[in-house]
Design an enzyme around this catalytic site. Structure first.
Site, PDB file in Angstrom:
ATOM      1  N   ASP A   1      60.869  91.720  26.810  1.00 55.71           N
ATOM      2  CA  ASP A   1      59.907  91.973  27.845  1.00 55.71           C
ATOM      3  C   ASP A   1      59.551  90.185  29.114  1.00 55.71           C
ATOM      4  OD1 ASP A   1      57.587  92.591  29.839  1.00 55.71           O
ATOM      5  OD2 ASP A   1      56.088  92.750  28.139  1.00 55.71           O
TER       6      ASP A   1
ATOM      7  N   ASN B   1      58.982 104.124  30.267  1.00 56.27           N
ATOM      8  CA  ASN B   1      59.711 103.123  31.593  1.00 56.27           C
ATOM      9  C   ASN B   1      59.726 104.143  32.060  1.00 56.27           C
ATOM     10  OD1 ASN B   1      61.651 100.708  29.772  1.00 56.27           O
ATOM     11  ND2 ASN B   1      59.230 100.776  30.747  1.00 56.27           N
TER      12      ASN B   1
END
Length: 253
Positions: free
Chosen positions: A22, A70
């Site tokens: 991330d 996503n």
């Protein structure tokens, strides 16, 4: 590079490490660049960590590349990521093979474009004999989606008479998961300062150790990886059991 002293006893370290990579977008924004610039930097970081695994005694590395959630990102970012994945496979295939890295992909491939799926299939076939490091890339992956798909396949086997309902238990379901040929992760790392697991390996990580670090993924170095592995080696994993006291008694923890 030699293994750090704290990790020299490789048997104490994690055999399987999973990473939620991330912070790519924030890393790029901090530098005044588009988010996809950060994703490209993050992809380069993957190679460094993969190549470090044998030195640290890590046999299995699983990385979270693209989640089922996503798709909510902008069309431009999603398209850029899909192009990045295609380019990564083409560019890294030879190096992965040379480093004896076996690559697997987990996740639902139905929504991915045919060209990308074809490249994924080719890389899996190309590296299927490799044994030094097992790299698993979670692409269009979600833990809940994986369990739902596994349950559907299990239910189909029950309906066909291949499996009795009374034989369904916590040992049965893992055989239907995307990770059925992999050991469960020992250590899960998340970068960027976020302290959540984001639907990643929900079933498999039931007894994993966790490390949440502030470092953004493109800045996550081999040295920091080694420090986290050394920290893991100092932990006492009991899997719900007890710690035996020095005098022979049992101390519940």
């Amino acid at each position: 590079m030699p293994v750090p002293p704290a990790q020299s006893a490789a048997t104490r370290g994690p055999r399987h490490v999973a990473i939620i990579m991330d912070g790519n977008g924030r890393w790029a924004t901090m530098r005044g660049r588009p988010r996809i610039f950060g994703h490209h930097a993050g992809a380069r970081r993957v190679r460094e960590i993969v190549e470090a695994c044998p030195d640290y005694g890590v046999d299995y590395l699983t990385v979270f590349a693209f989640s089922t959630e996503n798709w909510k990102r902008t069309q431009a970012e999603v398209a850029g990521l899909m192009s990045l994945f295609r380019g990564y496979i083409r560019r890294e295939a030879r190096a992965l093979l040379a480093n004896d890295v076996r690559v697997r992909f987990i996740g639902d491939r139905v929504r991915l474009d045919a060209k990308l799926v074809g490249l994924m299939d080719e890389l899996e076939a190309l590296t299927q004999q490799c044994q030094t490091t097992h790299l698993t890339v979670a692409l269009n992956y979600g833990g809940r989606d994986e369990v739902a798909r596994a349950t559907r396949r299990l239910a189909e086997d029950v309906a066909r008479g291949h499996l009795r309902p009374e034989d369904v238990n916590e040992e049965t379901l893992p055989r239907y998961l995307d990770t059925c040929v992999l050991p469960d992760p020992d250590l899960v790392i998340r970068t960027s300062g976020e302290a959540r697991i984001s639907n990643f390996l929900l079933w498999q990580s039931a007894y994993a150790e966790y490390e949440f670090v502030d470092t953004l993924w493109p800045d996550f170095t081999r040295a920091e990886f080694g420090r986290l592995l050394a920290s893991y080696a100092r932990r006492d994993r009991r899997f719900g059991g007890v710690k035996v006291a020095a005098a022979g008694g049992a101390v519940a923890r």
